[in-house]
Scaffold this active site. Sequence first.
Site, PDB file in Angstrom:
ATOM      1  N   LYS A   1      37.117  30.385  38.333  1.00  0.00           N
ATOM      2  CA  LYS A   1      37.680  29.940  39.611  1.00  0.00           C
ATOM      3  C   LYS A   1      37.241  28.499  39.906  1.00  0.00           C
ATOM      4  O   LYS A   1      38.048  27.633  40.241  1.00  0.00           O
ATOM      5  CB  LYS A   1      37.164  30.880  40.708  1.00  0.00           C
TER       6      LYS A   1
ATOM      7  N   CYS B   1      41.699  42.419  56.289  1.00  0.00           N
ATOM      8  CA  CYS B   1      40.866  42.451  57.502  1.00  0.00           C
ATOM      9  C   CYS B   1      41.079  43.677  58.390  1.00  0.00           C
ATOM     10  O   CYS B   1      40.142  44.435  58.610  1.00  0.00           O
ATOM     11  CB  CYS B   1      41.099  41.178  58.313  1.00  0.00           C
TER      12      CYS B   1
END
Length: 432
Positions: free
Chosen positions: A35, A262
């Site tokens: 990443k 979330c």
Amino acid sequence: MKIAIIGVGYVGLPSGVGFAELGHEVVCVDKIEAKIQALNEGKLTLYENGLEELFQKNIKTGRLLFTTDTKMAVQDADVVLLAVGTPQDPKTNEADLRYIYQAAKELAPFVTKYCVIANKSTVPVGTAEAVESIIKEHNPMADFDVVSLPEFLREGFAISDFFNPDRIVVGTEAPRAREVLEQLYAPFKDKTEMLFVKRRSSEVIKYASNSFLAMKIHYINEMANFCENAGADINEVAKGIGLDSRIGKKFLNAGPGFGGGCFPKDTNAMAKMAEKFGARLSLIETTIAKNYQRKADMAQRVLNALSSPKGKIAILGLAFKGGTDDVRESPSMEILYQLLPVAAEISVYDPKALENAKQELGEKVSYAQDIYEACQDAEVVAILTEWEIFRNIDLERLKSVMKTPNIVDLRNMLNAQAAKAAGFSYSCIGLK
Ligand code: UDX
């Protein structure tokens, strides 16, 4: 100011880019080498509206760096932002804090001058205190304050939310930390309210906000069921109630249930936390259970629309909402999983989330490159994510490629009259 951000995900990356754009020097840290390498080569590792341009601009200025080296990022930092994941523990449904604690332990030895360690990850009440103890334990000489700095960015709108926050909540009672945070957010001084509260209050504000919004969605979804039975139109009802400024028009779009990284996790964590503190939250508990049930109900609606039990189903939209490539807890994916054992063939299309979906679904479905390829020979097409391009579907072309003209629109994207006039059997949410 010098900022270190630990965790380069949907919160850490847009925040890093945002703070660099404001003129701060930002170093982002992540453990995943691939990443960091990609980001250092100028390749974004996630899709977020409007991020690319600001990302490219700020890496060129040298104000935005990426590394796997915690020491390099933390040792000069005035502020360290913790933005690591707090996933749902599959056994307890609580927030799993192992990445936060690990980050605290790893950064502790490199706190060599006063700095503020700000928790951006969504964490239960008392976590700031726990982080403080861990750092003290691993570096007794460290001079620091731990504050709670909840993040309210929405995926898909992270950049605009970063620059136009409704409020900035800071949980700290330490004057030195307050000064640092005021400096960090100085550009927002006249634009938005900066609310300084106790650390514990700040930790609750994040969960209470997300839970309230999730309940609002559950409310409108249940009201949509009622409208279907009562002969009313949920779109009109949502507009009518939303114009009351006490209610507000946002988060009143009925759909297949809420998802994402979330709301599902945070409602569960809030309910568990409340149980622990001996003050159960029945509205939140109901919201969680009914949101789960809703996805099963929606899968059944798609199946009911099939004219033959083994017909092909086309799915439009896999992301948990429009504007993101994120499929975590996506209602679309969960509905898809319920259709898989019973459907003969499923073809899927999403403008941004195909790659992420492929990692989960593998060869179980076929992947189309556009709407019409997905719908070729389908007996029903289900619209499951609110991507704007689905609003502009060419109904004539769609009809010409489908086996039977049948739309189940679980995001109310299309005009019911236009779809019916074009010869489709059309069903949507909250309107019969
Ligand atoms: C949410 C909060 O909004 C944000 O403040 C917080 O920082 C992180 O969690 P996000 O997960 O990006 O943001 O998505 P959000 O836009 O809130 O949508 C969550 C889910 O609710 C999606 O599945 C969405 O499709 C659904 N939703 C939202 C509805 O079904 N109807 C609505 O009216 C709004």
